[in-house]
Write a protein that holds these residues in place. Structure first.
Motif, PDB file in Angstrom:
ATOM      1  N   ILE A 123      -3.164 -22.142  -0.067  1.00 44.32           N
ATOM      2  CA  ILE A 123      -2.439 -20.899   0.185  1.00 44.32           C
ATOM      3  C   ILE A 123      -3.016 -19.781  -0.673  1.00 44.32           C
ATOM      4  O   ILE A 123      -3.230 -19.941  -1.865  1.00 44.32           O
ATOM      5  CB  ILE A 123      -0.936 -21.080  -0.117  1.00 44.32           C
ATOM      6  CG1 ILE A 123      -0.340 -22.096   0.844  1.00 44.32           C
ATOM      7  CG2 ILE A 123      -0.206 -19.756  -0.009  1.00 44.32           C
ATOM      8  CD1 ILE A 123       1.097 -22.421   0.555  1.00 44.32           C
ATOM      9  N   GLU A 124      -3.285 -18.662  -0.047  1.00 45.79           N
ATOM     10  CA  GLU A 124      -3.769 -17.487  -0.746  1.00 45.79           C
ATOM     11  C   GLU A 124      -2.697 -16.402  -0.684  1.00 45.79           C
ATOM     12  O   GLU A 124      -1.942 -16.318   0.283  1.00 45.79           O
ATOM     13  CB  GLU A 124      -5.067 -16.981  -0.112  1.00 45.79           C
ATOM     14  CG  GLU A 124      -6.197 -18.010  -0.117  1.00 45.79           C
ATOM     15  CD  GLU A 124      -7.421 -17.528   0.635  1.00 45.79           C
ATOM     16  OE1 GLU A 124      -7.345 -16.416   1.206  1.00 45.79           O
ATOM     17  OE2 GLU A 124      -8.426 -18.243   0.666  1.00 45.79           O
ATOM     18  N   ILE A 125      -2.634 -15.599  -1.726  1.00 50.27           N
ATOM     19  CA  ILE A 125      -1.702 -14.476  -1.746  1.00 50.27           C
ATOM     20  C   ILE A 125      -2.524 -13.199  -1.716  1.00 50.27           C
ATOM     21  O   ILE A 125      -3.314 -12.936  -2.621  1.00 50.27           O
ATOM     22  CB  ILE A 125      -0.809 -14.484  -3.012  1.00 50.27           C
ATOM     23  CG1 ILE A 125      -0.175 -15.860  -3.219  1.00 50.27           C
ATOM     24  CG2 ILE A 125       0.247 -13.397  -2.912  1.00 50.27           C
ATOM     25  CD1 ILE A 125       0.827 -16.265  -2.186  1.00 50.27           C
ATOM     26  N   LYS A 126      -2.375 -12.423  -0.658  1.00 53.06           N
ATOM     27  CA  LYS A 126      -3.144 -11.190  -0.516  1.00 53.06           C
ATOM     28  C   LYS A 126      -2.181 -10.037  -0.236  1.00 53.06           C
ATOM     29  O   LYS A 126      -1.277 -10.155   0.594  1.00 53.06           O
ATOM     30  CB  LYS A 126      -4.159 -11.318   0.621  1.00 53.06           C
ATOM     31  CG  LYS A 126      -5.213 -12.415   0.385  1.00 53.06           C
ATOM     32  CD  LYS A 126      -6.227 -12.451   1.506  1.00 53.06           C
ATOM     33  CE  LYS A 126      -7.301 -13.507   1.244  1.00 53.06           C
ATOM     34  NZ  LYS A 126      -8.321 -13.541   2.309  1.00 53.06           N
ATOM     35  N   SER A 127      -2.392  -8.929  -0.942  1.00 50.09           N
ATOM     36  CA  SER A 127      -1.513  -7.774  -0.748  1.00 50.09           C
ATOM     37  C   SER A 127      -2.336  -6.521  -0.513  1.00 50.09           C
ATOM     38  O   SER A 127      -3.487  -6.420  -0.950  1.00 50.09           O
ATOM     39  CB  SER A 127      -0.607  -7.584  -1.971  1.00 50.09           C
ATOM     40  OG  SER A 127      -1.367  -7.306  -3.128  1.00 50.09           O
ATOM     41  N   ILE A 128      -1.736  -5.591   0.185  1.00 48.13           N
ATOM     42  CA  ILE A 128      -2.377  -4.304   0.449  1.00 48.13           C
ATOM     43  C   ILE A 128      -1.296  -3.225   0.441  1.00 48.13           C
ATOM     44  O   ILE A 128      -0.175  -3.452   0.913  1.00 48.13           O
ATOM     45  CB  ILE A 128      -3.135  -4.329   1.794  1.00 48.13           C
ATOM     46  CG1 ILE A 128      -3.964  -3.068   1.961  1.00 48.13           C
ATOM     47  CG2 ILE A 128      -2.198  -4.539   2.981  1.00 48.13           C
ATOM     48  CD1 ILE A 128      -5.004  -3.159   3.047  1.00 48.13           C
ATOM     49  N   SER A 129      -1.617  -2.078  -0.138  1.00 47.60           N
ATOM     50  CA  SER A 129      -0.632  -1.001  -0.295  1.00 47.60           C
ATOM     51  C   SER A 129      -1.041   0.225   0.516  1.00 47.60           C
ATOM     52  O   SER A 129      -2.229   0.483   0.733  1.00 47.60           O
ATOM     53  CB  SER A 129      -0.491  -0.618  -1.771  1.00 47.60           C
ATOM     54  OG  SER A 129       0.005  -1.701  -2.530  1.00 47.60           O
ATOM     55  N   HIS A 130      -0.031   0.961   0.962  1.00 48.96           N
ATOM     56  CA  HIS A 130      -0.236   2.189   1.725  1.00 48.96           C
ATOM     57  C   HIS A 130       0.738   3.247   1.228  1.00 48.96           C
ATOM     58  O   HIS A 130       1.843   2.935   0.786  1.00 48.96           O
ATOM     59  CB  HIS A 130       0.021   1.978   3.220  1.00 48.96           C
ATOM     60  CG  HIS A 130      -0.780   0.886   3.838  1.00 48.96           C
ATOM     61  ND1 HIS A 130      -2.046   1.068   4.344  1.00 48.96           N
ATOM     62  CD2 HIS A 130      -0.486  -0.426   4.038  1.00 48.96           C
ATOM     63  CE1 HIS A 130      -2.499  -0.065   4.831  1.00 48.96           C
ATOM     64  NE2 HIS A 130      -1.571  -0.995   4.663  1.00 48.96           N
ATOM     65  N   ASP A 131       0.328   4.501   1.325  1.00 47.31           N
ATOM     66  CA  ASP A 131       1.231   5.627   1.116  1.00 47.31           C
ATOM     67  C   ASP A 131       1.621   6.155   2.492  1.00 47.31           C
ATOM     68  O   ASP A 131       0.773   6.671   3.226  1.00 47.31           O
ATOM     69  CB  ASP A 131       0.572   6.732   0.291  1.00 47.31           C
ATOM     70  CG  ASP A 131       0.372   6.325  -1.163  1.00 47.31           C
ATOM     71  OD1 ASP A 131      -0.600   6.782  -1.770  1.00 47.31           O
ATOM     72  OD2 ASP A 131       1.192   5.539  -1.657  1.00 47.31           O
ATOM     73  N   ILE A 132       2.884   6.001   2.827  1.00 43.45           N
ATOM     74  CA  ILE A 132       3.383   6.438   4.138  1.00 43.45           C
ATOM     75  C   ILE A 132       4.237   7.686   3.944  1.00 43.45           C
ATOM     76  O   ILE A 132       5.035   7.765   2.999  1.00 43.45           O
ATOM     77  CB  ILE A 132       4.217   5.330   4.798  1.00 43.45           C
ATOM     78  CG1 ILE A 132       3.360   4.079   5.017  1.00 43.45           C
ATOM     79  CG2 ILE A 132       4.806   5.797   6.119  1.00 43.45           C
ATOM     80  CD1 ILE A 132       4.114   2.929   5.628  1.00 43.45           C
ATOM     81  N   GLU A 133       4.064   8.649   4.820  1.00 40.56           N
ATOM     82  CA  GLU A 133       4.869   9.873   4.745  1.00 40.56           C
ATOM     83  C   GLU A 133       5.443  10.187   6.111  1.00 40.56           C
ATOM     84  O   GLU A 133       4.741  10.125   7.129  1.00 40.56           O
ATOM     85  CB  GLU A 133       4.032  11.042   4.238  1.00 40.56           C
ATOM     86  CG  GLU A 133       4.842  12.333   4.111  1.00 40.56           C
ATOM     87  CD  GLU A 133       4.063  13.434   3.402  1.00 40.56           C
ATOM     88  OE1 GLU A 133       3.035  13.099   2.786  1.00 40.56           O
ATOM     89  OE2 GLU A 133       4.486  14.592   3.495  1.00 40.56           O
ATOM     90  N   GLU A 134       6.733  10.498   6.133  1.00 36.70           N
ATOM     91  CA  GLU A 134       7.396  10.863   7.382  1.00 36.70           C
ATOM     92  C   GLU A 134       8.431  11.942   7.090  1.00 36.70           C
ATOM     93  O   GLU A 134       9.333  11.750   6.278  1.00 36.70           O
ATOM     94  CB  GLU A 134       8.088   9.642   8.002  1.00 36.70           C
ATOM     95  CG  GLU A 134       8.714   9.933   9.352  1.00 36.70           C
ATOM     96  CD  GLU A 134       9.334   8.686   9.958  1.00 36.70           C
ATOM     97  OE1 GLU A 134       8.926   8.289  11.064  1.00 36.70           O
ATOM     98  OE2 GLU A 134      10.226   8.100   9.318  1.00 36.70           O
ATOM     99  N   LYS A 135       8.246  13.102   7.707  1.00 36.84           N
ATOM    100  CA  LYS A 135       9.170  14.235   7.542  1.00 36.84           C
ATOM    101  C   LYS A 135       9.393  14.572   6.074  1.00 36.84           C
ATOM    102  O   LYS A 135      10.514  14.822   5.629  1.00 36.84           O
ATOM    103  CB  LYS A 135      10.504  13.935   8.228  1.00 36.84           C
ATOM    104  CG  LYS A 135      10.390  13.751   9.735  1.00 36.84           C
ATOM    105  CD  LYS A 135      11.743  13.582  10.390  1.00 36.84           C
ATOM    106  CE  LYS A 135      12.540  14.876  10.364  1.00 36.84           C
ATOM    107  NZ  LYS A 135      13.807  14.750  11.121  1.00 36.84           N
ATOM    108  N   GLY A 136       8.324  14.547   5.305  1.00 38.12           N
ATOM    109  CA  GLY A 136       8.406  14.930   3.902  1.00 38.12           C
ATOM    110  C   GLY A 136       8.848  13.828   2.963  1.00 38.12           C
ATOM    111  O   GLY A 136       8.852  14.018   1.751  1.00 38.12           O
TER     112      GLY A 136
END
Length: 368
Positions: A123-136
């Motif tokens: 089992i591998e643990i992989k993560s990825i992050s994003h900056d999401i913006e909606e209506k400010g």
């Protein structure tokens, strides 16, 4: 007095999240790393003009209700964080469901495609992050994937790497807290929610499903879902859901929303309805189609189009509302005040016990 404070708190909570709860499906949220939008910047105080509602004539008015606006401005300035873990064997549509939830390419496979990717031996643990913006409104979303889970011939103890990862995030947060010069805002990598994907067998939970949820429900908020629910008839789906609920009760598995954490009768009434629907039977799709002149996300078959957000077709909309529109802040609160706090108390007790033990040995050495 306590009831009044609770009501004020709820009003503040509802006002704070109304900007998220009532957003339309379109336009889609944008993935960005841009600076704070104009709408998120604090506004300068300006005198009220003629015709505007004032409280000058109300001698008893203090202005406590302005706290809601202060909270809103602060939250918009700071932004929000959400860390979601997805667990389930390969081929159950984990990546597709995450893309569907946020209407963006947020899954690991979408961002880092690898057509030759094979099932890992461990089992591998992989993560990825994003900056999401909606209506400010800005949110840092982190999706944690667990490739290899449940894909081996021998899946004994396959939950251990996931348990270790969750505890490691608690440990990292604890070490930041106990620092003498700690940061003003501690980076939060703690897993707020774990979506567990159950294969649509239509029969019962596997021993692996039971063991994983029994152990992990003590350290993280688990939301079970029946993956690819369109492979079941409505009757099969309802019977399968009831069977799963009975097995969860029989094995003492307390999934989110946990009954013991309901704050009052109103919360209990809302959460009881959610508990009656657990596990959610979901269908994911990031493909757009036109149905009756309306753009929808769905899956096209020779029998017709399965509309992902149509509650008559599947329960995706209920899952989305729970995770984003109605209970996201509560999920994070339980992570911090219950799961993390349990870990913190245990670790501090272990540290104190170790210190007392060493102090006792040194004193005995001095006396000898």
């Amino acid at each position: 007095m306590r009831k009044s404070c609770c009501c004020k708190h709820k009003q503040a909570h509802l006002a704070l999240w109304s900007c998220v709860a009532n957003v339309p499906s379109h336009p889609q949220p944008s993935l960005s790393h841009s600076n704070m939008s104009e709408s998120a910047k604090p506004h300068h105080l300006t005198p009220q003009g003629k015709g505007e509602k004032t409280h000058g004539s109300d001698f008893s008015y203090v202005g406590i209700d302005a706290i809601l606006e202060q909270m809103r401005r602060k939250a918009m300035k700071q932004g929000f964080e959400l860390n979601i873990m997805v667990v389930g064997q390969s081929g159950l549509g984990k990546s597709t469901l995450m893309n569907t939830l946020f209407k963006s390419k947020v899954s690991r496979k979408s961002v880092q495609p690898n057509p030759e990717e094979r099932i890992p031996k461990t089992i591998e643990i992989k993560s990825i992050s994003h900056d999401i913006e909606e209506k400010g409104v800005r949110m840092k979303l982190t999706v944690i994937d667990t490739p290899g889970f449940g894909d081996q011939i021998n899946n004994e103890n396959c939950w251990q790497p996931i348990m270790k990862f969750i505890n490691d995030q608690y440990e990292a947060y604890l070490q930041e807290e106990v620092n003498i010069n700690r940061k003003k805002r501690i980076p939060d990598s703690r897993v707020h929610c774990c979506i567990y994907f159950i294969p649509p067998t239509g029969h019962c939970l596997r021993p692996l499903d039971v063991e994983f949820m029994r152990r992990l429900s003590k350290v993280v908020n688990i939301v079970p879902v029946i993956a690819k629910a369109d492979t079941l008839t409505l009757e099969e789906r309802d019977d399968f859901k009831e069977t799963i609920r009975e097995e969860l009760r029989a094995n003492g598995i307390d999934v989110y929303p946990q009954k013991e954490f309901d704050e009052d009768a109103d919360d209990r009434k809302i959460n009881d309805k959610i508990r009656e629907m657990i596990p959610f039977a979901v269908v994911g799709s990031d493909q757009e189609y036109q149905v009756n002149g309306k753009k929808i996300l769905g899956r096209k078959t020779k029998w017709g189009t399965i509309e992902v957000e149509n509650i008559a077709h599947c329960e995706f909309a209920y899952l989305r509302d729970l995770l984003i529109r109605t209970h996201m802040e509560n999920i994070k609160d339980i992570t911090g005040s219950i799961h993390y706090e349990t870990y913190r108390v245990r670790r501090l007790n272990e540290s104190n016990g170790h210190f007392v033990s060493r102090w006792g040995l040194s004193r005995r050495g001095e006396l000898a």
